[in-house]
Design a protein around this motif. Sequence first.
Motif, mmCIF file in Angstrom:
data_model
loop_
_atom_site.group_PDB
_atom_site.id
_atom_site.type_symbol
_atom_site.label_atom_id
_atom_site.label_comp_id
_atom_site.label_asym_id
_atom_site.label_seq_id
_atom_site.Cartn_x
_atom_site.Cartn_y
_atom_site.Cartn_z
ATOM 1 N N UNK A 26 122.130 51.026 32.667
ATOM 2 C CA UNK A 26 121.229 52.109 33.064
ATOM 3 C C UNK A 26 119.961 52.121 32.223
ATOM 4 N N UNK A 27 120.081 51.864 30.913
ATOM 5 C CA UNK A 27 118.904 51.899 30.047
ATOM 6 C C UNK A 27 118.042 50.651 30.173
ATOM 7 N N UNK A 28 118.599 49.552 30.635
ATOM 8 C CA UNK A 28 117.817 48.319 30.724
ATOM 9 C C UNK A 28 117.184 48.103 32.100
ATOM 10 N N UNK A 29 117.406 49.025 33.038
ATOM 11 C CA UNK A 29 116.806 48.891 34.367
ATOM 12 C C UNK A 29 115.287 48.963 34.261
ATOM 13 N N UNK A 30 114.557 48.249 35.146
ATOM 14 C CA UNK A 30 113.096 48.379 35.149
ATOM 15 C C UNK A 30 112.686 49.766 35.642
ATOM 16 N N UNK A 31 111.527 50.206 35.154
ATOM 17 C CA UNK A 31 111.030 51.525 35.553
ATOM 18 C C UNK A 31 110.662 51.497 37.039
ATOM 19 N N UNK A 32 110.857 52.596 37.749
ATOM 20 C CA UNK A 32 110.472 52.619 39.173
ATOM 21 C C UNK A 32 108.958 52.496 39.332
ATOM 22 N N UNK A 33 108.539 51.955 40.443
ATOM 23 C CA UNK A 33 107.118 51.768 40.732
ATOM 24 C C UNK A 33 106.487 53.122 41.020
ATOM 25 N N UNK A 34 105.331 53.369 40.392
ATOM 26 C CA UNK A 34 104.612 54.626 40.614
ATOM 27 C C UNK A 34 103.967 54.606 42.003
ATOM 28 N N UNK A 35 104.154 55.675 42.749
ATOM 29 C CA UNK A 35 103.621 55.781 44.109
ATOM 30 C C UNK A 35 102.846 57.076 44.228
ATOM 31 N N UNK A 36 101.633 56.995 44.800
ATOM 32 C CA UNK A 36 100.847 58.201 45.056
ATOM 33 C C UNK A 36 101.258 58.786 46.393
ATOM 34 N N UNK A 37 101.579 60.051 46.408
ATOM 35 C CA UNK A 37 101.975 60.731 47.641
ATOM 36 C C UNK A 37 100.818 61.577 48.136
ATOM 37 N N UNK A 38 100.573 61.520 49.429
ATOM 38 C CA UNK A 38 99.500 62.290 50.049
ATOM 39 C C UNK A 38 100.112 63.076 51.198
ATOM 40 N N UNK A 39 99.820 64.356 51.243
ATOM 41 C CA UNK A 39 100.333 65.194 52.332
ATOM 42 C C UNK A 39 99.598 64.842 53.626
#
Length: 101
Positions: A26-39
């Motif tokens: 769990x600690x060695x998993x890659x960070x999730x990709x940042x995504x911009x959300x638009x309404x």
Amino acid sequence: MLLEIPMKRALILLVILLLIGAAGWLWSRPAPIAVDLIAVGLGPVEQIAANSRAGTIRACRRSGLSMPSGGRVEQLLVHEGDRVAAGQLLLQLHDREQQAL
């Protein structure tokens, strides 16, 4: 009874090792990709690109070609898909009768 105690210890040790392995994963998993959300809301459609085939987009600006007087096309100077400039000659009509007068 002597065999039951080492089996319990082995089982407890196995559970602890599995928990340590799961925590490490769990600690060695890659960070999730940042995504911009638009309404999304309602509004006018600004532009549409119609995809008729893979890799082909139809032009937004098309023009119909018609002559003020009918006639037979003598020479076609442009082909489908060619870029044309304003004032460029596109075709020549058969006009031998006109020239004879």
